[in-house]
Design a protein around this motif. Structure first.
Motif, PDB file in Angstrom:
ATOM      1  N   PRO A  72       0.800  -1.207  -0.132  1.00 36.29           N
ATOM      2  CA  PRO A  72      -0.078   0.036   0.108  1.00 36.29           C
ATOM      3  C   PRO A  72       0.627   1.204  -0.104  1.00 36.29           C
ATOM      4  O   PRO A  72       0.371   2.263  -0.482  1.00 36.29           O
ATOM      5  CB  PRO A  72      -0.947  -0.329   1.253  1.00 36.29           C
ATOM      6  CG  PRO A  72      -0.161  -1.091   2.022  1.00 36.29           C
ATOM      7  CD  PRO A  72       0.597  -2.079   1.059  1.00 36.29           C
ATOM      8  N   TYR A 110      -8.614  -0.287  -1.062  1.00 35.62           N
ATOM      9  CA  TYR A 110      -8.228  -0.720   0.333  1.00 35.62           C
ATOM     10  C   TYR A 110      -6.740  -0.221   0.745  1.00 35.62           C
ATOM     11  O   TYR A 110      -6.785   0.037   1.767  1.00 35.62           O
ATOM     12  CB  TYR A 110      -8.447  -2.322   0.476  1.00 35.62           C
ATOM     13  CG  TYR A 110      -9.812  -2.884   0.783  1.00 35.62           C
ATOM     14  CD1 TYR A 110     -10.053  -3.345   1.963  1.00 35.62           C
ATOM     15  CD2 TYR A 110     -10.812  -2.427   0.015  1.00 35.62           C
ATOM     16  CE1 TYR A 110     -11.254  -3.992   2.247  1.00 35.62           C
ATOM     17  CE2 TYR A 110     -12.101  -3.010   0.192  1.00 35.62           C
ATOM     18  CZ  TYR A 110     -12.352  -3.761   1.243  1.00 35.62           C
ATOM     19  OH  TYR A 110     -13.787  -4.151   1.656  1.00 35.62           O
ATOM     20  N   GLY A 111      -5.997   0.112  -0.456  1.00 31.63           N
ATOM     21  CA  GLY A 111      -4.744   0.495   0.012  1.00 31.63           C
ATOM     22  C   GLY A 111      -4.686   1.843   0.531  1.00 31.63           C
ATOM     23  O   GLY A 111      -4.013   2.087   1.473  1.00 31.63           O
ATOM     24  N   ALA A 136      -4.948   1.358   4.371  1.00 34.41           N
ATOM     25  CA  ALA A 136      -3.762   0.905   4.944  1.00 34.41           C
ATOM     26  C   ALA A 136      -2.770   1.930   4.693  1.00 34.41           C
ATOM     27  O   ALA A 136      -1.746   2.143   5.452  1.00 34.41           O
ATOM     28  CB  ALA A 136      -3.518  -0.323   3.929  1.00 34.41           C
ATOM     29  N   VAL A 174      -9.406   1.129   9.518  1.00 33.66           N
ATOM     30  CA  VAL A 174      -8.588  -0.139   9.712  1.00 33.66           C
ATOM     31  C   VAL A 174      -9.103  -0.879  10.845  1.00 33.66           C
ATOM     32  O   VAL A 174      -9.237  -1.954  11.272  1.00 33.66           O
ATOM     33  CB  VAL A 174      -7.179   0.209   9.617  1.00 33.66           C
ATOM     34  CG1 VAL A 174      -6.276  -1.075   9.968  1.00 33.66           C
ATOM     35  CG2 VAL A 174      -6.948   0.608   8.228  1.00 33.66           C
ATOM     36  N   GLY A 190      -9.914  -6.682   7.637  1.00 40.47           N
ATOM     37  CA  GLY A 190     -10.390  -7.281   6.340  1.00 40.47           C
ATOM     38  C   GLY A 190     -12.016  -7.265   6.136  1.00 40.47           C
ATOM     39  O   GLY A 190     -12.655  -6.787   7.244  1.00 40.47           O
ATOM     40  N   ILE A 198      -6.355  -6.335   4.902  1.00 41.97           N
ATOM     41  CA  ILE A 198      -5.238  -5.440   5.021  1.00 41.97           C
ATOM     42  C   ILE A 198      -4.300  -5.659   5.872  1.00 41.97           C
ATOM     43  O   ILE A 198      -4.635  -6.086   7.211  1.00 41.97           O
ATOM     44  CB  ILE A 198      -5.961  -3.900   5.256  1.00 41.97           C
ATOM     45  CG1 ILE A 198      -6.955  -3.674   4.326  1.00 41.97           C
ATOM     46  CG2 ILE A 198      -4.994  -2.894   5.370  1.00 41.97           C
ATOM     47  CD1 ILE A 198      -7.925  -2.432   5.005  1.00 41.97           C
ATOM     48  N   THR A 199      -3.139  -6.024   5.676  1.00 37.79           N
ATOM     49  CA  THR A 199      -1.957  -5.787   6.788  1.00 37.79           C
ATOM     50  C   THR A 199      -1.173  -4.666   6.537  1.00 37.79           C
ATOM     51  O   THR A 199      -1.263  -3.937   5.374  1.00 37.79           O
ATOM     52  CB  THR A 199      -1.081  -6.918   6.665  1.00 37.79           C
ATOM     53  OG1 THR A 199      -0.025  -6.989   5.365  1.00 37.79           O
ATOM     54  CG2 THR A 199      -1.933  -8.157   6.398  1.00 37.79           C
ATOM     55  N   VAL A 231      -2.077  -5.517   0.988  1.00 32.76           N
ATOM     56  CA  VAL A 231      -3.367  -5.526   0.649  1.00 32.76           C
ATOM     57  C   VAL A 231      -3.541  -6.892  -0.172  1.00 32.76           C
ATOM     58  O   VAL A 231      -3.157  -7.004  -1.114  1.00 32.76           O
ATOM     59  CB  VAL A 231      -4.020  -4.067   0.218  1.00 32.76           C
ATOM     60  CG1 VAL A 231      -5.637  -4.296  -0.131  1.00 32.76           C
ATOM     61  CG2 VAL A 231      -3.811  -2.979   0.965  1.00 32.76           C
TER      62      VAL A 231
END
Length: 767
Positions: A436, A577-578, A581, A625, A652, A668-669, A673
């Motif tokens: 991300p 979603y990035g 993150a 998040v 997630g 998402i970590t 992503v």
């Protein structure tokens, strides 16, 4: 007197006659032989001169020989310097001189030309055998005793047909070219050029490609027995192909090892040890449709071809992707790609059987017939004047064909009709992972097997309904509009009279009598809450935020947007979603970093965007998040921890579309992503059971298996151990509330009365 004279002359005549009778025939024969020999050698000289001057075809000069260029495959590299695949007409990649081990050279010399270092391109001793067996006896199969340099000449400049003179003309041409090569190159340079030129088995060219194909190893790391097998197959690349004929290949390899011992390149003890070893192939078929990331390589090919058309070499010609040996550098991580492909296969193999059991025969037949009518074979038969029944009958005739199964490719007798039915029933999958902070795409899995299913479910043009995975984007828009995380929203069922009397429903009946915070509504994926939250936010404002987050697909301005009805590509969803993150900043996903020529000179570098775009406030992104973490810890994605034991710092959202057509999970970590999708190519084929077809059952396990492998890889600890920064106190306070509470008054709770469906108009939508 006359009698005496007559007698004398008669005697002389008789003696002369006797002499000529005794010696004249021999002398005449010797004269004739001498003349014939002179004519023969004159003919040979004339023949050699004619070949030399190019009467039978021009010979390459030394200037040309100094600049030999083979058609070289262009290679696609991962970010960690692994070759993902090649684009080629001939699968060839050259090896540098310094990377060719001495043991490989010795193996080659031992079996092909033990006097290589003693001659100057032509071995006179072998030439005698050539003259007797090949030229005079016309036995082409007798070998010919060509030196390595002559074999190189033959491969660089293939033989031509000259009718009855083909063999002598070609042999002399090769001798002349070999002599010129020896004048230009050192012996070791000739060996390297030979190893880069010669064809090996399975349509591979050059030892670098062969070493990778048969042993999955770089040339410098070849062991003696591996080197012996590779040079051994050169005598007959098909007959000694170790994949097809392992027994023959083993015998040939051991002969090479014996020759190496005979000429003291190895000891007799080493010979015995090496000959006892198995072939131990590690076959790596990196073809156009196989190897690492085939869907990704197929996707970028059109972009690379366009680049070649728009860029010129020093000589003014366009670059050729298939012959110029370009080096294409990408953002893909080979380790992550490998784990994603393995995770996808592990999940899909088990899921396929369950899916097949859910399909009705009528569904399958209807879809098969529709697909059959789209085939060129069907159209061709129809144009010939056949009717529908006749066409179907023709396409039902069995033929020998290859079909895909999860247990491997099978060759069967099957009709085109049955083949269509067989392959369309397979579930497909798409997996993408992106960093991300940079937008670098690290994983691209477009389907289950590119050899049979070439439709890419990751590429931008492929769009599927996204279901509840769209909700986090809409919730983020609500935060941006000032709606607090602890704002409670009733989940009461509502009929919207100005939207065709539309009544959105939840999967859990008990939710209708409760009201939820944003975190509760998101973790439980409560549809009625999402619709009301969208109403509060405003549809157009929500769409505006989605656009900022990188969603370019069509987003209808209707209330059902809250349920994820739009069709959006995987790359758009992962990019959006990035933003969450990356603390609210959008970065355009990218996959190419540079293109270089065959020597490694960079022709163009593709830089990441200099400045990311602010799509959300940092506070909104961090709150989202945190709320998505609850989806994984106690919501629809909880099986990631409870079933699969994945305890990474991960957030997630799952998603399931109507009739279980599409299953999604986006995780998402801090470092990745990860987007996963599962479904059939044709939406008419789907799970009947929601428990089997929902995103948490189909797509989520792929992410789980992927993260399990990432966690076991010590070289990826920066990915597996990364953690999100803790929320500051002021943001944590905004989340300090229960995720849900009852929406019933005391009277309703005592008498257990449920609220009736509310009837109203959806605010902001015209009648």
């Amino acid at each position: 007197m006359r009698d005496r004279q007559g007698s004398f002359f008669k005697s002389i005549t008789q003696r002369i006659g006797t002499y000529y009778r005794r010696h004249g025939f021999l002398k005449s024969l010797m004269t004739l032989f001498g003349l014939a020999s002179l004519a023969f050698f004159a003919g040979v000289v004339i023949f050699l001169v004619l070949v030399w001057i190019g009467f039978f075809g021009a010979l390459p000069g030394k200037r040309h020989l100094k600049d030999i260029h083979h058609p070289v495959a262009s290679e696609v590299y991962s970010a960690d310097s692994v070759v993902l695949g090649r684009y080629y007409l001939q699968d060839r990649s050259p090896v540098a001189p310094e990377d060719v081990p001495e043991i490989l050279k010795k193996a080659l010399v031992a079996i092909e030309d033990v006097r290589f270092y003693k001659h100057e391109g032509v071995d006179v001793k072998s030439l005698v055998r050539v003259l007797v067996k090949t030229l005079l006896m016309q036995r082409e199969s007798s070998g010919g005793g060509s030196t390595i340099t002559q074999q190189l000449a033959k491969n660089l400049y293939p033989r031509r047909s000259y009718a009855m003179l083909s063999m002598p003309i070609n042999k002399v041409r090769e001798m002349i070219i070999a002599s010129r090569l020896e004048d230009i190159y050192t012996k070791d340079e000739i060996l390297v050029l030979y190893l880069n030129t010669i064809p090996f088995a399975d349509n591979t060219y050059g030892v670098k490609t062969a070493a990778d194909r048969f042993f999955s190893t770089p040339v410098p790391e070849l062991r003696i027995e591996q080197a012996a097998m590779l040079v051994g197959m050169l005598k007959a690349t098909h007959s000694y192909n170790p994949r097809l004929f392992p027994g023959r290949a083993l015998q040939r390899r051991n002969l090479v090892i014996a020759q190496m011992a005979k000429y003291s390149f190895i000891t007799d003890e080493e010979k015995k040890t090496l000959q006892a070893k198995p072939l131990a192939l590690q076959y790596n078929n990196v073809g156009h449709n196989s190897g690492f990331a085939p869907y990704f390589r197929a996707y970028i090919k059109s972009e690379l071809l366009e680049w070649c058309r728009n860029n010129r070499k020093e000589d003014g010609n366009e670059y050729n992707l298939y012959t110029d040996g370009l080096k294409i550098y990408t953002t893909i991580d080979s380790r992550l790609q490998k784990y994603a492909e393995a995770a996808m296969k592990k999940q899909m193999k088990g899921l396929q059987e369950k899916f097949a059991n859910q399909l009705s025969q009528k569904q399958v037949n209807d879809v098969a017939l529709r697909k059959l009518r789209q085939l060129p074979q069907y159209r061709s038969l129809k144009e010939s004047g056949l009717g529908e029944k006749e066409i179907i009958a023709a396409l039902r005739k069995p033929v020998k064909t290859k079909v895909y199964t999860w247990d491997g490719i099978r060759e069967v007798n099957m009709s085109i009709y049955d083949s269509v039915k067989h392959h369309m029933k397979f579930l497909q999958a798409g997996v993408m992972a992106m960093e991300p902070q940079t937008g670098d795409i690290k994983v691209w899995v477009g389907g289950i097997d590119h050899r049979f299913f070439q439709y890419d479910h990751v590429r931008p043009g492929t769009k599927r309904q996204v279901g509840s995975t769209l909700k986090p984007i809409l919730y983020a828009a609500a935060l941006e509009e000032g709606i607090g995380p602890c704002t409670y929203i009733s989940a009461r069922k509502t009929e919207y009279t100005n939207v065709d009397a539309w009544t959105p429903e939840n999967t859990n009946e008990e939710t209708y009598d409760r009201k939820f915070s944003m975190e509760g509504g998101l973790s439980g994926s409560v549809n009625t809450v999402s619709v009301k939250l969208l109403e509060k936010t405003g549809i157009n404002d929500a769409i505006g935020i989605a656009r900022k987050m990188g969603i370019t697909s069509e987003l209808p301005a209707v209330p059902s947007l809250a349920l994820g009805t739009p069709s959006i590509s995987m790359i758009e969803m992962v990019g959006a979603y990035g933003v969450l993150a990356n603390r609210g900043e959008y970065i355009q996903p990218r996959y190419l970093t540079a293109i270089a020529d065959r020597r490694g000179n960079v022709l163009e570098a593709f830089e990441a965007e200099e400045k990311p775009i602010r799509a959300l406030s940092e506070e909104s992104a961090r709150l989202m998040v945190h709320m998505l973490k609850s989806v994984v810890s106690e919501g629809t994605g909880a099986s990631l921890r409870s079933r699969f034991g994945v305890h990474n710092d991960v957030a997630g959202k799952t998603g399931t579309t109507q009739l279980n057509v599409d299953g999604w999970f986006i995780a998402i970590t801090p470092k990745l992503v990860i987007g996963t999708w599962v479904g059939a190519d044709d939406p008419k084929l789907h799970f009947r059971s929601t428990s089997l077809g929902q995103g948490s059952s189909t797509a989520l396990p792929i992410t789980a298996y992927f993260l399990q492998q990432v966690n076991q890889d010590k070289t990826l600890r920066d990915v597996s151990r990364a953690k999100f920064a803790a929320l500051p106190p002021e943001l944590q306070e905004q989340l300090d509330c229960k995720t849900s509470k009852s929406d019933l008054n005391i009277f309703q709770r005592i008498f257990k009365k449920k609220k009736k469906t509310k009837v109203k108009k959806f605010r902001g939508v015209k009648d």
